[in-house]
Motif scaffolding. Structure first.
Motif, PDB file in Angstrom:
ATOM      1  N   LEU A  97       1.156 -10.906  -8.030  1.00 62.57           N
ATOM      2  CA  LEU A  97       1.635 -11.149  -6.667  1.00 62.57           C
ATOM      3  C   LEU A  97       2.214  -9.876  -6.051  1.00 62.57           C
ATOM      4  O   LEU A  97       2.553  -9.847  -4.875  1.00 62.57           O
ATOM      5  N   GLY A  98       2.373  -8.824  -6.867  1.00 57.07           N
ATOM      6  CA  GLY A  98       2.868  -7.547  -6.358  1.00 57.07           C
ATOM      7  C   GLY A  98       4.304  -7.238  -6.731  1.00 57.07           C
ATOM      8  O   GLY A  98       4.908  -6.328  -6.167  1.00 57.07           O
ATOM      9  N   PHE A  99       4.842  -7.964  -7.699  1.00 52.99           N
ATOM     10  CA  PHE A  99       6.238  -7.772  -8.087  1.00 52.99           C
ATOM     11  C   PHE A  99       6.346  -7.519  -9.584  1.00 52.99           C
ATOM     12  O   PHE A  99       5.592  -8.085 -10.378  1.00 52.99           O
ATOM     13  N   ASP A 100       7.298  -6.651  -9.953  1.00 54.80           N
ATOM     14  CA  ASP A 100       7.579  -6.434 -11.364  1.00 54.80           C
ATOM     15  C   ASP A 100       8.166  -7.714 -11.949  1.00 54.80           C
ATOM     16  O   ASP A 100       8.836  -8.474 -11.245  1.00 54.80           O
ATOM     17  N   ALA A 101       7.920  -7.911 -13.234  1.00 55.25           N
ATOM     18  CA  ALA A 101       8.469  -9.061 -13.948  1.00 55.25           C
ATOM     19  C   ALA A 101       8.944  -8.547 -15.309  1.00 55.25           C
ATOM     20  O   ALA A 101       8.154  -8.422 -16.233  1.00 55.25           O
ATOM     21  N   ASP A 102      10.219  -8.194 -15.382  1.00 51.79           N
ATOM     22  CA  ASP A 102      10.777  -7.540 -16.564  1.00 51.79           C
ATOM     23  C   ASP A 102       9.962  -6.286 -16.857  1.00 51.79           C
ATOM     24  O   ASP A 102       9.828  -5.439 -15.992  1.00 51.79           O
ATOM     25  N   GLU A 103       9.369  -6.206 -18.050  1.00 55.57           N
ATOM     26  CA  GLU A 103       8.633  -5.006 -18.441  1.00 55.57           C
ATOM     27  C   GLU A 103       7.202  -4.966 -17.897  1.00 55.57           C
ATOM     28  O   GLU A 103       6.533  -3.939 -17.963  1.00 55.57           O
ATOM     29  N   VAL A 104       6.722  -6.058 -17.325  1.00 49.22           N
ATOM     30  CA  VAL A 104       5.365  -6.120 -16.775  1.00 49.22           C
ATOM     31  C   VAL A 104       5.405  -5.624 -15.332  1.00 49.22           C
ATOM     32  O   VAL A 104       6.043  -6.227 -14.478  1.00 49.22           O
ATOM     33  N   LYS A 105       4.745  -4.515 -15.092  1.00 47.78           N
ATOM     34  CA  LYS A 105       4.759  -3.895 -13.765  1.00 47.78           C
ATOM     35  C   LYS A 105       3.766  -4.586 -12.828  1.00 47.78           C
ATOM     36  O   LYS A 105       2.750  -5.123 -13.259  1.00 47.78           O
ATOM     37  N   ALA A 106       4.076  -4.558 -11.552  1.00 49.29           N
ATOM     38  CA  ALA A 106       3.211  -5.144 -10.523  1.00 49.29           C
ATOM     39  C   ALA A 106       1.840  -4.485 -10.556  1.00 49.29           C
ATOM     40  O   ALA A 106       1.732  -3.278 -10.762  1.00 49.29           O
ATOM     41  N   THR A 107       0.801  -5.277 -10.344  1.00 42.94           N
ATOM     42  CA  THR A 107      -0.555  -4.721 -10.323  1.00 42.94           C
ATOM     43  C   THR A 107      -0.794  -4.002  -9.001  1.00 42.94           C
ATOM     44  O   THR A 107      -0.159  -4.307  -7.980  1.00 42.94           O
ATOM     45  N   ALA A 108      -1.727  -3.059  -9.011  1.00 39.49           N
ATOM     46  CA  ALA A 108      -2.069  -2.317  -7.793  1.00 39.49           C
ATOM     47  C   ALA A 108      -2.590  -3.257  -6.710  1.00 39.49           C
ATOM     48  O   ALA A 108      -2.257  -3.103  -5.531  1.00 39.49           O
ATOM     49  N   GLU A 109      -3.388  -4.253  -7.111  1.00 40.16           N
ATOM     50  CA  GLU A 109      -3.935  -5.215  -6.145  1.00 40.16           C
ATOM     51  C   GLU A 109      -2.819  -6.049  -5.523  1.00 40.16           C
ATOM     52  O   GLU A 109      -2.833  -6.336  -4.328  1.00 40.16           O
ATOM     53  N   GLY A 110      -1.873  -6.453  -6.343  1.00 37.01           N
ATOM     54  CA  GLY A 110      -0.746  -7.234  -5.840  1.00 37.01           C
ATOM     55  C   GLY A 110       0.096  -6.439  -4.863  1.00 37.01           C
ATOM     56  O   GLY A 110       0.485  -6.936  -3.800  1.00 37.01           O
TER      57      GLY A 110
END
Length: 117
Positions: A94-107
């Motif tokens: 969706l374009g947001f970081d989630a703890d250690e999982v970074k936002a994807t470029a598409e998001g």
């Protein structure tokens, strides 16, 4: 007859109470840290709508709360249908970081300019 009715009501009440308790135990709660780059994400035309429509489309997510001051998502989910890693990956898409999982470029590309990382 009156005694039978009382017993029936007691049994029905016990049954319903136990089902509610079991349903609540099947859901788990987790707090996920994120990063918000604007002061109006919940009200933003893009991000706010995305929260309202897309967060609940992540498989197993039952409810969520966004605390924009603390920059956290509180997620209520069904662990029989999903796991924490899948939820974090869904948030990252969706374009947001989630703890250690970074936002994807598409998001990130799908966010308004003011909300981009």
């Amino acid at each position: 007859m009156k005694n039978l009715l009382k017993k029936s009501l007691v049994l029905i009440t016990m049954f319903l109470t136990s089902n509610v308790a079991l349903a609540q135990k099947s859901n788990q709660k987790v707090v996920i840290k994120t990063t918000l780059n604007c002061d109006h994400c919940k009200e933003c035309e893009t991000c706010g709508l995305k929260f309202k429509t897309e967060m609940l489309k992540i498989k197993g997510v039952k409810m969520y709360e966004l605390d924009d001051k603390a920059m956290t998502f509180t997620i209520y989910y069904n662990p029989k249908k999903t796991n924490l890693q899948a939820i974090k990956e869904g948030i990252s898409k969706l374009g947001f970081d989630a703890d250690e999982v970074k936002a994807t470029a598409e998001g990130i590309a799908s966010l308004d300019e003011c909300c981009k990382i």
